[in-house]
Design an enzyme around this catalytic site. Structure first.
Site, PDB file in Angstrom:
ATOM      1  N   ILE A   1       8.273   2.837  46.372  1.00  0.00           N
ATOM      2  CA  ILE A   1       6.992   2.232  46.765  1.00  0.00           C
ATOM      3  C   ILE A   1       5.878   2.458  45.749  1.00  0.00           C
ATOM      4  CG2 ILE A   1       7.497   2.235  49.239  1.00  0.00           C
ATOM      5  CD1 ILE A   1       5.596   4.697  49.451  1.00  0.00           C
TER       6      ILE A   1
ATOM      7  N   ASN B   1       4.710  12.729  48.487  1.00  0.00           N
ATOM      8  CA  ASN B   1       3.357  12.216  48.312  1.00  0.00           C
ATOM      9  C   ASN B   1       2.428  13.425  48.316  1.00  0.00           C
ATOM     10  OD1 ASN B   1       2.451  12.741  51.074  1.00  0.00           O
ATOM     11  ND2 ASN B   1       3.753  11.013  51.648  1.00  0.00           N
TER      12      ASN B   1
ATOM     13  N   VAL C   1      12.810   8.537  49.773  1.00  0.00           N
ATOM     14  CA  VAL C   1      13.517   9.805  49.615  1.00  0.00           C
ATOM     15  C   VAL C   1      12.759  10.938  50.311  1.00  0.00           C
ATOM     16  CG1 VAL C   1      12.539  10.497  47.364  1.00  0.00           C
ATOM     17  CG2 VAL C   1      14.839  11.193  47.979  1.00  0.00           C
ATOM     18  N   ASP C   2      11.442  10.880  50.302  1.00  0.00           N
ATOM     19  CA  ASP C   2      10.612  11.913  50.937  1.00  0.00           C
ATOM     20  C   ASP C   2      10.927  12.007  52.433  1.00  0.00           C
ATOM     21  OD1 ASP C   2       8.606  13.849  51.260  1.00  0.00           O
ATOM     22  OD2 ASP C   2       6.974  12.392  51.227  1.00  0.00           O
TER      23      ASP C   2
ATOM     24  N   SER D   1       9.128   7.946  41.603  1.00  0.00           N
ATOM     25  CA  SER D   1       8.113   6.872  41.471  1.00  0.00           C
ATOM     26  C   SER D   1       8.658   5.455  41.406  1.00  0.00           C
ATOM     27  CB  SER D   1       7.186   7.116  40.275  1.00  0.00           C
ATOM     28  OG  SER D   1       6.243   8.115  40.564  1.00  0.00           O
TER      29      SER D   1
END
Length: 173
Positions: free
Chosen positions: A124, A24, A33-34, A121
């Site tokens: 969420i 983000n 994944v972040d 992307s």
């Protein structure tokens, strides 16, 4: 000729010179994944992201930055900020394309031979998975046609069956 590979699995377990994080704009970790990359890679990734933020501020949608991979089986994490899907009228396709192109550009600058991408992307941020797969594969192929001096392998790592099936059908065409 660069090889494109498709894997169903967890990107934090992939051995590659670089893995790409669907980050983000804060670069401070998040969900999906972040969050998984930040948890598995440890504090070195967050520390590097904080240093980048202190220097340049947030990372804009479509842009990419590179950090250490910390405890991950990679040398680098390339963080890119994918677009939130708003029906397609807010340049989402162009922004998603930029995620792949800018990530690959950073990879070339850092002499990366193998790079692994998640499905940017499609979590969420609700980008339709079929459209995102088309953009991802087309962008990577386009980049490799004109900048194929260093990257030997691009790996698309799909976390779920739906993305894996979509990518497989496109790549087999």
């Amino acid at each position: 000729m660069t090889k494109i590979e498709l894997i169903k699995g967890d990107i934090t377990k992939i051995t590659a010179d670089a893995i790409v994080n669907a980050a983000n704009s804060s670069l401070l970790g998040g969900g999906g994944v972040d969050g998984a990359i930040h948890r598995a890679g440890g504090s070195a990734i967050l520390d590097a992201c904080v240093a980048i933020r202190n220097k340049q501020g947030k990372c804009k949608t479509g842009e990419a930055v590179i950090t250490t991979a910390g405890n991950l089986p990679a040398n680098y994490v390339i963080h890119t900020v994918g677009p939130v899907w708003n029906g397609g009228a807010k340049k989402e396709e162009e922004l998603l394309r930029n995620c792949y192109i800018n990530s690959l550009g950073l990879a070339v600058e850092h002499n990366v031979k193998t790079i692994a991408f998640p499905n940017i992307s499609t979590g969420i941020y609700h980008y339709p998975k079929d459209r995102a797969a088309d953009v991802a594969i087309a962008s990577v192929k386009e980049f490799l046609e004109t900048n194929n001096q260093t990257i030997g392998k691009v790996i698309f790592v799909c976390f779920d069956d739906e993305n894996y099936t979509l990518y497989k059908s496109i790549l087999e065409q």
